[in-house]
Design an enzyme around this catalytic site. Structure first.
Site, PDB file in Angstrom:
ATOM      1  N   CYS A  20      44.569  44.737  37.716  1.00 23.52           N
ATOM      2  CA  CYS A  20      44.672  46.092  38.265  1.00 23.52           C
ATOM      3  C   CYS A  20      43.287  46.630  38.604  1.00 23.52           C
ATOM      4  O   CYS A  20      42.317  46.381  37.884  1.00 23.52           O
ATOM      5  CB  CYS A  20      45.346  47.084  37.326  1.00 23.52           C
ATOM      6  SG  CYS A  20      47.001  46.614  36.871  1.00 23.52           S
ATOM      7  N   ARG A  22      42.279  42.293  42.358  1.00 20.32           N
ATOM      8  CA  ARG A  22      42.673  42.425  40.953  1.00 20.32           C
ATOM      9  C   ARG A  22      44.177  42.536  40.764  1.00 20.32           C
ATOM     10  O   ARG A  22      44.675  42.525  39.637  1.00 20.32           O
ATOM     11  CB  ARG A  22      42.008  43.667  40.346  1.00 20.32           C
ATOM     12  CG  ARG A  22      40.506  43.661  40.459  1.00 20.32           C
ATOM     13  CD  ARG A  22      39.941  44.927  39.900  1.00 20.32           C
ATOM     14  NE  ARG A  22      39.919  44.899  38.463  1.00 20.32           N
ATOM     15  CZ  ARG A  22      38.900  44.500  37.722  1.00 20.32           C
ATOM     16  NH1 ARG A  22      37.816  44.078  38.308  1.00 20.32           N
ATOM     17  NH2 ARG A  22      38.963  44.519  36.425  1.00 20.32           N
ATOM     18  N   TRP A  40      48.743  44.946  39.188  1.00 19.01           N
ATOM     19  CA  TRP A  40      49.306  43.638  38.838  1.00 19.01           C
ATOM     20  C   TRP A  40      50.191  43.930  37.642  1.00 19.01           C
ATOM     21  O   TRP A  40      49.706  44.240  36.550  1.00 19.01           O
ATOM     22  CB  TRP A  40      48.194  42.657  38.476  1.00 19.01           C
ATOM     23  CG  TRP A  40      48.700  41.257  38.262  1.00 19.01           C
ATOM     24  CD1 TRP A  40      48.857  40.291  39.208  1.00 19.01           C
ATOM     25  CD2 TRP A  40      49.124  40.683  37.020  1.00 19.01           C
ATOM     26  NE1 TRP A  40      49.356  39.153  38.630  1.00 19.01           N
ATOM     27  CE2 TRP A  40      49.535  39.366  37.288  1.00 19.01           C
ATOM     28  CE3 TRP A  40      49.216  41.150  35.705  1.00 19.01           C
ATOM     29  CZ2 TRP A  40      50.004  38.506  36.306  1.00 19.01           C
ATOM     30  CZ3 TRP A  40      49.702  40.288  34.725  1.00 19.01           C
ATOM     31  CH2 TRP A  40      50.089  38.983  35.038  1.00 19.01           C
ATOM     32  N   ASN A  85      44.102  50.175  33.692  1.00 17.63           N
ATOM     33  CA  ASN A  85      44.039  48.720  33.758  1.00 17.63           C
ATOM     34  C   ASN A  85      44.011  48.219  32.318  1.00 17.63           C
ATOM     35  O   ASN A  85      43.169  48.654  31.541  1.00 17.63           O
ATOM     36  CB  ASN A  85      42.761  48.297  34.505  1.00 17.63           C
ATOM     37  CG  ASN A  85      42.483  46.814  34.365  1.00 17.63           C
ATOM     38  OD1 ASN A  85      43.409  46.020  34.195  1.00 17.63           O
ATOM     39  ND2 ASN A  85      41.217  46.435  34.421  1.00 17.63           N
ATOM     40  N   GLY A  86      44.921  47.337  31.968  1.00 14.34           N
ATOM     41  CA  GLY A  86      44.952  46.826  30.590  1.00 14.34           C
ATOM     42  C   GLY A  86      46.361  46.909  30.037  1.00 14.34           C
ATOM     43  O   GLY A  86      47.336  46.997  30.791  1.00 14.34           O
ATOM     44  N   GLU A 102      42.204  19.984  38.624  1.00 13.20           N
ATOM     45  CA  GLU A 102      41.858  21.098  39.510  1.00 13.20           C
ATOM     46  C   GLU A 102      42.651  20.999  40.829  1.00 13.20           C
ATOM     47  O   GLU A 102      43.113  22.001  41.374  1.00 13.20           O
ATOM     48  CB  GLU A 102      40.339  21.096  39.757  1.00 13.20           C
ATOM     49  CG  GLU A 102      39.828  22.016  40.849  1.00 13.20           C
ATOM     50  CD  GLU A 102      40.046  23.505  40.603  1.00 13.20           C
ATOM     51  OE1 GLU A 102      40.615  23.876  39.569  1.00 13.20           O
ATOM     52  OE2 GLU A 102      39.687  24.293  41.486  1.00 13.20           O
ATOM     53  N   LYS A 121      45.063  23.903  42.241  1.00 10.77           N
ATOM     54  CA  LYS A 121      44.840  24.490  43.571  1.00 10.77           C
ATOM     55  C   LYS A 121      46.121  24.441  44.379  1.00 10.77           C
ATOM     56  O   LYS A 121      46.530  25.423  44.985  1.00 10.77           O
ATOM     57  CB  LYS A 121      43.760  23.682  44.256  1.00 10.77           C
ATOM     58  CG  LYS A 121      42.569  24.208  44.896  1.00 10.77           C
ATOM     59  CD  LYS A 121      41.672  25.226  44.393  1.00 10.77           C
ATOM     60  CE  LYS A 121      42.048  26.123  43.288  1.00 10.77           C
ATOM     61  NZ  LYS A 121      40.973  26.528  42.427  1.00 10.77           N
ATOM     62  N   GLU A 139      48.925  26.821  42.992  1.00  6.78           N
ATOM     63  CA  GLU A 139      48.746  28.271  43.052  1.00  6.78           C
ATOM     64  C   GLU A 139      48.859  28.843  44.457  1.00  6.78           C
ATOM     65  O   GLU A 139      49.303  29.973  44.617  1.00  6.78           O
ATOM     66  CB  GLU A 139      47.476  28.739  42.339  1.00  6.78           C
ATOM     67  CG  GLU A 139      46.165  28.452  43.014  1.00  6.78           C
ATOM     68  CD  GLU A 139      44.987  29.073  42.249  1.00  6.78           C
ATOM     69  OE1 GLU A 139      43.899  28.525  42.347  1.00  6.78           O
ATOM     70  OE2 GLU A 139      45.159  30.102  41.575  1.00  6.78           O
ATOM     71  N   HIS A 191      52.412   6.297  30.134  1.00  2.90           N
ATOM     72  CA  HIS A 191      52.883   6.959  28.906  1.00  2.90           C
ATOM     73  C   HIS A 191      53.867   8.080  29.210  1.00  2.90           C
ATOM     74  O   HIS A 191      54.087   8.952  28.372  1.00  2.90           O
ATOM     75  CB  HIS A 191      51.680   7.479  28.109  1.00  2.90           C
ATOM     76  CG  HIS A 191      50.737   6.380  27.737  1.00  2.90           C
ATOM     77  ND1 HIS A 191      51.007   5.500  26.712  1.00  2.90           N
ATOM     78  CD2 HIS A 191      49.569   5.980  28.290  1.00  2.90           C
ATOM     79  CE1 HIS A 191      50.018   4.615  26.643  1.00  2.90           C
ATOM     80  NE2 HIS A 191      49.140   4.886  27.587  1.00  2.90           N
ATOM     81  N   LYS A 220      42.870  37.863  41.166  1.00  2.00           N
ATOM     82  CA  LYS A 220      41.583  37.161  41.120  1.00  2.00           C
ATOM     83  C   LYS A 220      40.927  37.269  39.749  1.00  2.00           C
ATOM     84  O   LYS A 220      40.321  36.327  39.270  1.00  2.00           O
ATOM     85  CB  LYS A 220      40.670  37.749  42.204  1.00  2.00           C
ATOM     86  CG  LYS A 220      39.324  37.087  42.323  1.00  2.00           C
ATOM     87  CD  LYS A 220      39.457  35.711  42.917  1.00  2.00           C
ATOM     88  CE  LYS A 220      38.128  34.985  43.011  1.00  2.00           C
ATOM     89  NZ  LYS A 220      38.364  33.529  43.120  1.00  2.00           N
TER      90      LYS A 220
HETATM   91  O1  M6R Z   1      36.911  34.589  36.792  1.00  5.18           O
HETATM   92  P1  M6R Z   1      37.193  33.343  35.972  1.00  5.18           P
HETATM   93  O2  M6R Z   1      36.424  32.169  36.466  1.00  5.18           O
HETATM   94  O3  M6R Z   1      37.012  33.568  34.513  1.00  5.18           O
HETATM   95  O4  M6R Z   1      38.722  33.051  36.231  1.00  5.18           O
HETATM   96  C1  M6R Z   1      39.369  32.024  35.545  1.00  5.18           C
HETATM   97  C2  M6R Z   1      40.709  31.717  36.171  1.00  5.18           C
HETATM   98  O5  M6R Z   1      41.526  32.841  36.148  1.00  5.18           O
HETATM   99  C3  M6R Z   1      40.564  31.233  37.625  1.00  5.18           C
HETATM  100  O6  M6R Z   1      39.722  30.138  37.722  1.00  5.18           O
HETATM  101  C4  M6R Z   1      41.945  30.883  38.194  1.00  5.18           C
HETATM  102  O7  M6R Z   1      42.469  29.772  37.541  1.00  5.18           O
HETATM  103  C5  M6R Z   1      41.830  30.642  39.700  1.00  5.18           C
HETATM  104  N1  M6R Z   1      42.836  31.381  40.385  1.00  5.18           N
HETATM  105  C6  M6R Z   1      41.963  29.221  40.084  1.00  5.18           C
HETATM  106  O8  M6R Z   1      41.875  29.029  41.446  1.00  5.18           O
END
Ligand code: M6R
Length: 609
Positions: free
Chosen positions: A2, A27, A75, A99-100, A481, A485, A488, A504, A604
């Protein structure tokens, strides 16, 4: 998550609030709203479900007057993202954005109900407005009412409050979620981050944990958690505002993928001193890794995978045992911290709640707290003993790309410095490795010039329901990773696996409907990867092999889809192979037509646990 914004200005607040919210949309973006105190003293608000543009449209037909206002982009944590649950939340004379998470909101709601106050939403935030309004009804002035309200809240919050009849008052509080106060000319501002305030002011004060701020146009009074009037430092930002421009790219993510050569060059140059013969790594000068028996690396999401790569590097080159963990697990498992441990926290935003909580757990236990961040003014940076900036520049796309490779570059340089301190690497070797690292930006630049084959593979990938990424050694975290990617932004279910784990369990998934992406530079593990490749091809998997020329040649024609990578120093392959997996995810998402920069359900900066 947020985003919060507040303005005590001399112009109509609504358009300025909306512009500022655009800079905070990273956010959260499931609904948004603004509230103002109108000139006759009443509070009015507009709220809309969906992206900010919906609120903007609404304001065209239902404008909002007033020069003091608060805004919010949400959010959802409590209650579905509908208009009723969107902030600001009003009760009596009070309007609140938050926010929180207010953890005791059910209990507070029950008390309020008994006192005759009826909630109208499913949110925890409304409780704050109701409590404060109750204290005002009992005869307290707004500042006093806000203080009494804060005392009853548990959880994490950043709050901004407006009061009917008060055109020159805004109250803000920080406990667990960041807030910055901005200074203008007879105007004051408030924002979840300083960047949101940049076009209005570069003069900023960050609130500290437990702070209460009382803002008027003439200035701000800040009180600490004990109620003492305190003076917090004023900082001057030197950033420009044009990074919210896509510069001709279709998406921020695409722009940020292509920015990697420049970002990496900046990151690398800022820690290398070229003056002497050989290379001098200019970081953590006061720390001698000879005295460090153990390193722990903590992060979330993509940043965690950067830590995973670093574990391989540090253990191999510097011979220091490394423990890695995700913030949300680390903070609750109460691990013993060995004396002398260096605790390192990696975060693009520097605001990730779980990473920050893990950092706080280590304060007083670890020998040194180091953070590796993109935002040097963030909470994680401010609470660390030493900060290593990754210099990636603002990353707007929710999917992390350039931050990942810049995190890797800084972690790699830190590894070299550790190996150097412990005499585990010769000066000649250091100089050679640094020179290889320095040539990476130009290699990546060249590589990004020809990505057509990746687009074709991605378009095929976009029709799959499940995808497997496989890798060994340094390529294992890169496979993880890659899967993150893809899932998401394209919403395709994908998993990353150590190729050796295939037998396994995961091999049971393989049939002709499951694409398998194998990351296999031609190194000492290559042959093992190729054996795994044959095993999945034998089960009709549609394989894409990502390797260098030599690797692709020796794999032969059995593999239909190939992505050729430039050959580099073996240690540096994670920085190179990160690019095709980002591009595969990007082009798959484009092909599916998903919202690449703001994928569903994500934000983000994850400032709640
Ligand atoms: O701001 P941060 O690097 O601490 O964020 C960590 C994760 O929330 C962030 O890397 C998230 O997994 C991304 N959306 C991945 O693309």
């Amino acid at each position: 998550m947020c985003g919060i914004i507040g303005i005590l200005g001399n112009h109509e607040a609504a358009p300025i609030l909306v512009e500022a919210l655009k800079r905070l949309e990273y956010r959260g973006y499931d609904s948004s709203g603004i509230a103002t105190v109108e000139s006759e003293g009443s509070i009015d608000r507009r709220r809309a479900v969906g992206k900010l543009v919906e609120l903007q449209d609404k304001l065209v037909f239902q404008p909002l007057k007033g020069k003091v206002g608060i805004g919010h982009t949400r959010w959802a944590t409590h209650g579905e993202p509908n208009e009723e649950n969107a902030h600001p939340h009003n009760s009596g004379a009070v309007s609140v954005v938050h926010n929180g998470i207010i953890e005791n909101f059910l209990e507070l709601r029950h008390e309020l109900r008994c006192d005759g106050y009826k909630p109208e939403t499913d949110t925890d935030t409304e409780t704050i407005a109701m409590l404060c309004s109750k204290f005002i009804d009992e005869g307290h002035e707004p500042i006093d009412a806000a203080r009494k309200t804060l005392l009853k809240l548990s959880g994490s919050f950043a709050i901004a409050m407006l009061f009917a009849g008060h055109e020159n008052l805004m109250i803000a509080a920080r406990s667990g979620s960041p807030l910055a106060v901005g200074y203008g000319k007879n105007e004051m501002y408030l924002g979840s981050d300083a960047l949101a305030l940049l076009p209005m002011t570069k003069k900023i004060t960050y609130l500290e944990e437990g702070d209460l701020a009382i803002l008027a146009r003439e200035g701000v009074d800040i009180y600490d958690h004990l109620g003492n009037l305190v003076s917090r430092p004023i900082k001057y930002l030197n950033q420009s505002t044009n990074f919210y421009d896509k510069s001709g790219f279709n998406h921020f993510m695409e722009k940020e993928i292509y920015e990697q050569p420049v970002a990496l060059e900046t990151a690398i140059k800022s820690y290398i001193c070229d003056k002497n013969v050989g290379a001098k790594i200019n970081l953590l000068k006061e720390l001698n890794f000879k005295e460090i028996p153990k390193i722990i690396l903590i992060a979330c999401g993509t940043a965690y995978y950067a830590c995973y790569v670093a574990k391989y590097w540090i253990e191999k080159l510097a011979k220091i045992p490394v423990e890695i963990d995700i913030g949300s697990e680390f903070r609750y498992r109460e691990p013993p911290i060995e004396k002398g441990t260096a605790a390192i926290f990696v975060s693009q935003s520097g605001e990730t709640a779980d990473t920050l909580a893990a950092l706080r757990y280590c304060v007083g236990k670890a020998k040194i707290i180091i953070s590796i961040v993109n935002v040097s003014t963030s909470s994680i940076a401010r609470e660390s003993d030493q900060v290593l900036e990754i210099h990636a520049g603002p990353e707007i796309g929710v999917a992390s790309t350039k931050a990942f490779t810049c995190q890797l570059a800084v972690l790699f340089l830190m590894t070299l410095k550790a190996a150097q301190d412990r005499s585990e690497i010769s000066e000649i070797n250091i100089a050679k490795t640094v020179s290889d690292l320095k040539s990476l930006p130009s290699t990546l630049n060249q590589y990004l010039g020809s990505t057509n084959s990746i687009q074709d593979i991605a378009y095929k990938l976009s029709t799959a329901s499940d995808v497997l990424f496989l890798g060994r050694g340094l390529m294992y975290p890169v496979a993880l990773e890659g899967a993150l990617k893809l899932k998401e932004i394209s919403y395709i279910h994908s998993e990353g696996y150590a190729a050796g784990e295939l037998k396994h369990g995961p091999i049971a998934l393989i049939d002709d409907s499951v694409p398998v992406i194998i990351l296999a530079p031609c190194d000492e593990l290559f042959e093992k990867n190729i054996s795994n490749m044959h095993e999945v091809i034998a089960r009709k998997a549609n394989v894409t092999l990502i390797s260098d020329k030599e690797g692709l040649q020796s794999a032969g024609s059995i593999v239909k889809n190939t992505i050729e990578m430039p050959r580099t120093n073996k240690l540096l392959t994670p920085l190179v192979y990160a690019l095709p997996i980002q591009l595969l995810a990007y082009f798959s998402a484009v092909s599916k037509g998903t919202d690449v920069d703001q994928p569903r359900n994500l934000a983000k900066s994850v400032t709640v646990e």
